[in-house]
Design a protein around this motif. Structure first.
Motif, PDB file in Angstrom:
ATOM      1  N   VAL A 117      42.635  36.981  37.220  1.00 36.64           N
ATOM      2  CA  VAL A 117      43.744  37.658  36.554  1.00 36.64           C
ATOM      3  C   VAL A 117      45.012  37.361  37.342  1.00 36.64           C
ATOM      4  O   VAL A 117      45.071  37.608  38.551  1.00 36.64           O
ATOM      5  N   PHE A 118      46.009  36.813  36.667  1.00 37.68           N
ATOM      6  CA  PHE A 118      47.278  36.461  37.299  1.00 37.68           C
ATOM      7  C   PHE A 118      48.343  37.436  36.801  1.00 37.68           C
ATOM      8  O   PHE A 118      48.447  37.698  35.603  1.00 37.68           O
ATOM      9  N   VAL A 119      49.125  37.932  37.729  1.00 37.88           N
ATOM     10  CA  VAL A 119      50.220  38.847  37.399  1.00 37.88           C
ATOM     11  C   VAL A 119      51.529  38.145  37.730  1.00 37.88           C
ATOM     12  O   VAL A 119      51.744  37.701  38.860  1.00 37.88           O
ATOM     13  N   PHE A 120      52.417  38.029  36.720  1.00 37.54           N
ATOM     14  CA  PHE A 120      53.714  37.371  36.860  1.00 37.54           C
ATOM     15  C   PHE A 120      54.823  38.389  36.671  1.00 37.54           C
ATOM     16  O   PHE A 120      54.651  39.401  35.986  1.00 37.54           O
ATOM     17  N   ARG A 121      55.956  38.082  37.256  1.00 33.12           N
ATOM     18  CA  ARG A 121      57.154  38.873  36.982  1.00 33.12           C
ATOM     19  C   ARG A 121      57.756  38.423  35.653  1.00 33.12           C
ATOM     20  O   ARG A 121      57.895  37.228  35.416  1.00 33.12           O
ATOM     21  N   ALA A 122      58.110  39.373  34.836  1.00 32.08           N
ATOM     22  CA  ALA A 122      58.698  39.055  33.535  1.00 32.08           C
ATOM     23  C   ALA A 122      60.205  38.875  33.680  1.00 32.08           C
ATOM     24  O   ALA A 122      60.859  39.632  34.404  1.00 32.08           O
ATOM     25  N   PRO A 123      60.784  37.874  33.030  1.00 34.17           N
ATOM     26  CA  PRO A 123      62.235  37.697  33.127  1.00 34.17           C
ATOM     27  C   PRO A 123      62.974  38.775  32.349  1.00 34.17           C
ATOM     28  O   PRO A 123      62.461  39.313  31.373  1.00 34.17           O
ATOM     29  N   MET A 135      54.698  34.016  40.007  1.00 31.35           N
ATOM     30  CA  MET A 135      53.446  34.715  40.230  1.00 31.35           C
ATOM     31  C   MET A 135      53.584  35.719  41.369  1.00 31.35           C
ATOM     32  O   MET A 135      54.143  35.417  42.417  1.00 31.35           O
ATOM     33  N   GLU A 136      53.043  36.918  41.140  1.00 26.53           N
ATOM     34  CA  GLU A 136      53.141  37.967  42.141  1.00 26.53           C
ATOM     35  C   GLU A 136      51.789  38.340  42.730  1.00 26.53           C
ATOM     36  O   GLU A 136      51.659  38.523  43.935  1.00 26.53           O
ATOM     37  N   ARG A 137      50.772  38.466  41.914  1.00 22.08           N
ATOM     38  CA  ARG A 137      49.444  38.841  42.401  1.00 22.08           C
ATOM     39  C   ARG A 137      48.383  38.015  41.691  1.00 22.08           C
ATOM     40  O   ARG A 137      48.569  37.585  40.535  1.00 22.08           O
ATOM     41  N   VAL A 138      47.252  37.816  42.333  1.00 27.59           N
ATOM     42  CA  VAL A 138      46.074  37.180  41.748  1.00 27.59           C
ATOM     43  C   VAL A 138      44.870  38.013  42.140  1.00 27.59           C
ATOM     44  O   VAL A 138      44.704  38.366  43.315  1.00 27.59           O
ATOM     45  N   PHE A 139      44.012  38.328  41.153  1.00 29.56           N
ATOM     46  CA  PHE A 139      42.799  39.103  41.405  1.00 29.56           C
ATOM     47  C   PHE A 139      41.580  38.271  41.038  1.00 29.56           C
ATOM     48  O   PHE A 139      41.533  37.674  39.956  1.00 29.56           O
ATOM     49  N   HIS A 140      40.594  38.236  41.935  1.00 24.94           N
ATOM     50  CA  HIS A 140      39.419  37.382  41.750  1.00 24.94           C
ATOM     51  C   HIS A 140      38.128  38.189  41.685  1.00 24.94           C
ATOM     52  O   HIS A 140      37.078  37.717  42.076  1.00 24.94           O
ATOM     53  N   GLY A 141      38.142  39.399  41.191  1.00 22.51           N
ATOM     54  CA  GLY A 141      36.979  40.262  41.313  1.00 22.51           C
ATOM     55  C   GLY A 141      35.862  40.003  40.329  1.00 22.51           C
ATOM     56  O   GLY A 141      34.718  40.352  40.579  1.00 22.51           O
ATOM     57  N   ALA A 142      36.138  39.377  39.155  1.00 21.21           N
ATOM     58  CA  ALA A 142      35.122  39.248  38.112  1.00 21.21           C
ATOM     59  C   ALA A 142      34.128  38.142  38.457  1.00 21.21           C
ATOM     60  O   ALA A 142      34.458  37.173  39.137  1.00 21.21           O
ATOM     61  N   TYR A 143      32.887  38.312  37.956  1.00 21.94           N
ATOM     62  CA  TYR A 143      31.840  37.322  38.162  1.00 21.94           C
ATOM     63  C   TYR A 143      31.686  36.377  36.971  1.00 21.94           C
ATOM     64  O   TYR A 143      30.936  35.408  37.053  1.00 21.94           O
ATOM     65  N   ASP A 144      32.353  36.660  35.874  1.00 19.59           N
ATOM     66  CA  ASP A 144      32.304  35.803  34.686  1.00 19.59           C
ATOM     67  C   ASP A 144      33.693  35.778  34.063  1.00 19.59           C
ATOM     68  O   ASP A 144      34.635  36.364  34.604  1.00 19.59           O
TER      69      ASP A 144
END
Length: 926
Positions: A117-123, A135-144
């Motif tokens: 899941v990638f979180v971006f700043r909106a203009p 890009m502000e944050r990246v989450f890698h928690g999912a297994y699929d």
């Protein structure tokens, strides 16, 4: 003639696949139509002038309704401004994106790609960012693969569902009493996850219909920033401890759970207030419901395919693979409503801002519905052809378009609104040809089921069915200019049948062709009954069946004839042949006027499964549809490619070529195969790719099949132009393509096209003449400059009393151009009576001069806009009329009610007086 035609609208395709969105006001639906985006409101449909290289599948709109994120199948994201209707930023994710979502505060947006899941700043002004993809944050928690996401109401927490049967919650910022947690309890992939309005309670739905409702232990106001947590107190070490411990003090100390808990107990949320102990964030499942049980009673293989939730009204809408959808009230999960709208699966659901309207999209049928669940009525119901659109025809005034499809249906479309307003489904097989009558009262279609049907455009019914003496398949149809006779040619029986529209009787059977009849056309001249036909037997035959019966004249062609088109003046006829050329003949002298070699103009295109090169494939290309322009000077042609060509007939010259699509999701768009697909074992596109749980779909078509098969197979359709038609007004033309019905309109303001220009003819000179009240000279100079805005400025500066004098002094060569400008001004201006005075004086003074075929497009454009204005004003007048009737009736009812009340009061007063008199008499007697 100008050629500044630009793409203006896409009809016939209302939804393909992907997301549906409502605008913030809740009155319009944004839908993906292949590699384009359409916006539907209650009055009109418009297609954005934005095109992607592949089909769009993920959409989301910013909270203020100004920015739209659209991501295609290959992971290319477009940031589209709905104000300027242009792409302002691009970004490549290089993988398929499942979902995209803006945060409620408009500062961020999140994207699901693979298991990340990638979180971006909106203009915009909220975030103060100009670049769209920071890009502000990246989450890698999912297994699929991640499938869906949702933001909390305060934009602090992100819930992400995935195919690993779990929903994970991620914080956008660091909070002391929040940890990344995973919500399970499902036995299939997650389809939807939804936060509540003012809490962190969440509802999750899986593919098998399981619905879990989770309750959070804390409120949004109880989240504590990590910087407000004091560091843990250090223990004082004794001398013995310092001697025994050998720990490096430079290393950072890690907080244990006990230390964090102790620190949280001492957090002071408000300065100079008492300390308050803060609880940690936990989730508890309070219920688990199986929503798919009702659907699986009828179909055990039914699965939940789409879901939407309205947080304010707590309404949950779920759609299933059987075409049914259910509305539940949360959190009690009380079913409010259920309805089955289709046999195909529901691929997308959306709710408007008030929660009253539900938008439902079915990708299999290309169906888009807007359902008002409280009144149980359709707000909008649109569906394109289930298969390819095979033929198209304009009405004589250019307001309506009739289309026939391979699904056996005939549809009528309004050009201005873009909506289909009637569908005829009497045919039982594919419709091959369709045409309007000259008086716009009926439309005729020919089908492979062996019938030719006539439909009443006013009463919406099939009032005539024409059949042949023996079973046959019809491939073409034509109506004479008077609308009294219908002719149709056979595909398996090489004969032409002629019927009378009034009686429905078969008048004549025209034999002579030795191959399938591929094209028919009647002369557009009202006084003429001439008809031409072309066939695969390499002949063009000229008939006069009404007067001479089967007698005809034969002209040999260099190759098989494919289609035929009459010139508007009835003098020439154009034929497209199998060798890729266009031949023009004079029907009176039977002499060839010119030949256009257009095979190379069509352009090549190599399919993924082709074993030969595009250069070799080009030798088999040809035109399959021809149409003359409204003035007869140019010829429009298209066929087995993505290009539409406009030729000058007199010079046999290509004037302009239009590329109808850049969609690489279609086949045969590129001239070369992607080298990544070519391996030592051959082309990977020739290998079948079966999808799990999708009915065994494969990516390769059956051998010999070109139009699609009825088996459960999915393959890339080949880009083609099935039919072309020029509007009688000359302002637009339509193309029935693989993408749908594409409308190209004339934008006269984009091109500077002066006529008979002189040195002193300038806009400044025109405005100077207006100031000096030399209106005749100003109008002449503005027409020479040929700028619509300048001509409109001059026209609206002329006093009403001088109109007749100016028009009487106007030359004949200026009248046609003035008529076209007045027709376009009439469409957008509010000065209706003023322009009607101009039209009246032009037709009165120059009527006999402009009645020829050359001025017919201008007159038709004028008629079209006048009819449209009449319809608009008649609706307003009817509304005012009925409103006044209602008000007057209401007034009569109230006045009658007041009279009755006053009468009752008088009667009661009289009775009271009588009682008083009687009581007085009794007193006197006593």
């Amino acid at each position: 003639m100008k050629f500044s035609y630009k793409f203006s609208n896409l009809l016939g395709t209302v939804y393909r696949k992907g997301d549906l969105l409502f605008t913030p006001d809740g009155n319009s639906v944004i839908s993906t139509v292949g590699n384009r985006i359409s916006i539907f409101d209650l009055k009109k449909s418009t297609t954005l002038p934005v095109e992607s290289r592949f089909n769009y599948n993920a959409l989301d709109l910013s909270p203020n309704g100004c920015a739209l994120i659209a991501i295609n199948e290959e992971g290319e994201a477009h940031m589209i401004s709905l104000i300027s209707q242009t792409i302002v930023h691009k970004y490549r994710f290089k993988r398929k994106v499942r979902a995209v979502k803006f945060s409620p505060d408009g500062k961020h947006f999140a994207v699901c790609k693979e298991n990340n899941v990638f979180v971006f700043r909106a203009p915009g002004p909220f975030s103060g960012e100009y670049n769209a993809f920071v890009m502000e944050r990246v989450f890698h928690g999912a297994y699929d693969e991640t499938t869906c996401l949702d933001w909390s109401a305060d934009s602090r927490i992100l819930a992400v569902g995935s195919k690993d049967m779990a929903t994970k919650l991620y914080p956008l910022d660091k909070w002391a009493n929040f940890r990344i947690c995973s919500l399970g309890s499902h036995t299939d992939g997650i389809v939807g996850c939804f936060f509540e309005e003012e809490s962190y309670d969440i509802t999750t739905l899986s593919r098998n219909g399981q619905t879990c409702i989770w309750e959070c232990t804390i409120d949004p106001k109880d989240l504590v920033p990590i910087d407000k947590v004091p560091p843990p107190k250090k223990k004082k070490k004794s001398s013995s401890d310092s001697e025994e411990d050998d720990i490096d003090a430079s290393k950072t100390l890690e907080r244990t759970e006990e230390e964090m808990t102790a620190a949280l107990g001492e957090v002071n949320l408000d300065d100079e207030t008492e300390t308050k102990k803060i609880n940690k964030m936990f989730y508890k499942r309070i219920s688990k419901i199986y929503l798919a049980d009702e659907v699986r009673k009828e179909n055990r293989e039914a699965v939940l395919t789409a879901a939407a939730y309205h947080k304010k009204t707590k309404i949950l809408v779920t759609g299933y693979s059987t075409g049914a959808f259910f509305i539940h009230e949360m959190p009690e999960v009380n079913m409010i409503h259920s309805l089955s709208i289709s046999d195909q699966k529901i691929t997308s659901i959306s709710l408007n801002s008030t929660g009253d309207w539900i938008a439902l999209g079915c990708g299999g049928l290309g169906q888009l519905l807007v359902w008002e669940w409280q009144s149980e009525t359709y707000v909008m119901k649109q569906q394109g052809h289930a298969n390819n659109m095979s033929c198209v025809s304009y009405s004589m005034d250019g307001q309506l378009i009739a289309t026939g499809g391979e699904d056996g249906k005939v549809k009528l479309w309004n050009v201005n609104s873009g909506f289909c307003f009637v569908t005829f489904s009497e045919h039982s097989n594919a419709v091959n040809a369709i045409t309007f009558s000259g008086n716009k009262k009926f439309v005729v279609s020919a089908s492979l089921d062996g019938t030719v049907r006539a439909y009443d455009v006013i009463r919406y019914r099939n009032f005539r069915t024409f059949t042949s003496t023996r079973p046959m398949q019809f491939s073409c149809v034509a109506i004479d200019s008077s609308g009294e006779f219908v002719a149709a040619g056979g595909q398996d029986v090489f004969e032409i049948y002629l019927w009378s529209v009034k009686t429905g009787r078969l008048l004549e059977i025209l034999a002579g062709h030795e191959g399938p009849v591929s094209g028919l056309a009647f002369s557009p001249i009202i006084t003429s009954t001439m008809m031409v036909s072309v066939s695969w037997d390499k002949t063009l035959r000229i008939w006069d069946a009404i007067e001479k019966g089967s007698a005809h004249e034969t002209i040999d062609l260099p190759a098989d004839g494919i289609c035929v088109a009459f010139k508007p003046d009835g003098q020439d006829v154009a034929i497209a042949t199998l060798d890729g050329n266009i031949s023009v003949f004079n029907v009176k002298t039977s002499l060839q006027v010119t030949t256009i070699e257009g095979r190379n103009d069509l352009g090549s295109g190599r399919s993924d499964t082709d074993l030969i090169t595009a250069k070799k494939t080009l030798q088999a290309k040809s035109f399959t549809s021809l149409c003359y322009s409204a003035d007869g000077e140019c010829l429009l042609g298209g066929g087995q490619s993505k290009n539409v060509c406009i030729y000058n007939v007199r010079e046999s010259l290509l004037l302009k070529k239009f590329e109808i699509t850049q969609n690489r999701s279609l086949d045969a768009v590129d001239d070369f195969i992607n080298r990544r697909k070519l391996t030592e074992f051959g082309n990977l596109a020739l290998v079948e790719e079966r999808d799990e749980r999708e009915g065994g779909n494969v990516a390769v078509r059956l051998p010999g099949v070109r139009k699609g098969d009825m088996a459960s197979r999915v393959f890339k359709p080949e880009v083609r132009i099935f039919s072309l038609q020029f509007s009688p007004t000359g302002q637009q033309w339509a193309a029935a393509t693989t993408e749908g019905l594409m409308i190209y309109s004339l934008h006269s303001g984009l091109v500077f096209d002066p006529w008979d220009l002189q040195i002193g003819t300038t806009p400044a000179a025109v405005r100077e003449a207006i100031a000096e009240e030399d209106f005749s000279n100003a109008l002449t100079m503005s027409i020479k400059l040929n700028e619509a805005n300048l001509i409109q400025e001059v026209i609206e500066s002329v006093p009403l009393r001088d109109i007749e004098l100016i028009i009487s002094n106007l030359g004949e060569q200026y009248v046609q151009r003035l008529l076209i400008i007045i027709a376009s001004c009439l469409d957008s201006s509010r000065h209706l009576e003023f322009y009607l005075c101009w039209i009246q004086h032009i037709l009165t003074l120059h009527g006999p001069k402009i009645s020829g075929q050359k001025n017919m497009p201008a007159l038709l454009a004028l008629e079209k806009n006048l009819v449209r204005k009449y319809d608009q004003i008649s609706k307003i007048c009817d509304y005012n009329k009925y409103t006044l009737q209602y008000v007057s009736t209401l007034g009569e009812i109230f006045s009658k009610k007041l009279k009755d009340e006053s009468k009752m009061e008088l009667e009661s007063d009289e009775e009271d007086d009588k009682e008083d008199i009687e009581s007085d008499d009794n007193v006197e007697v006593s």
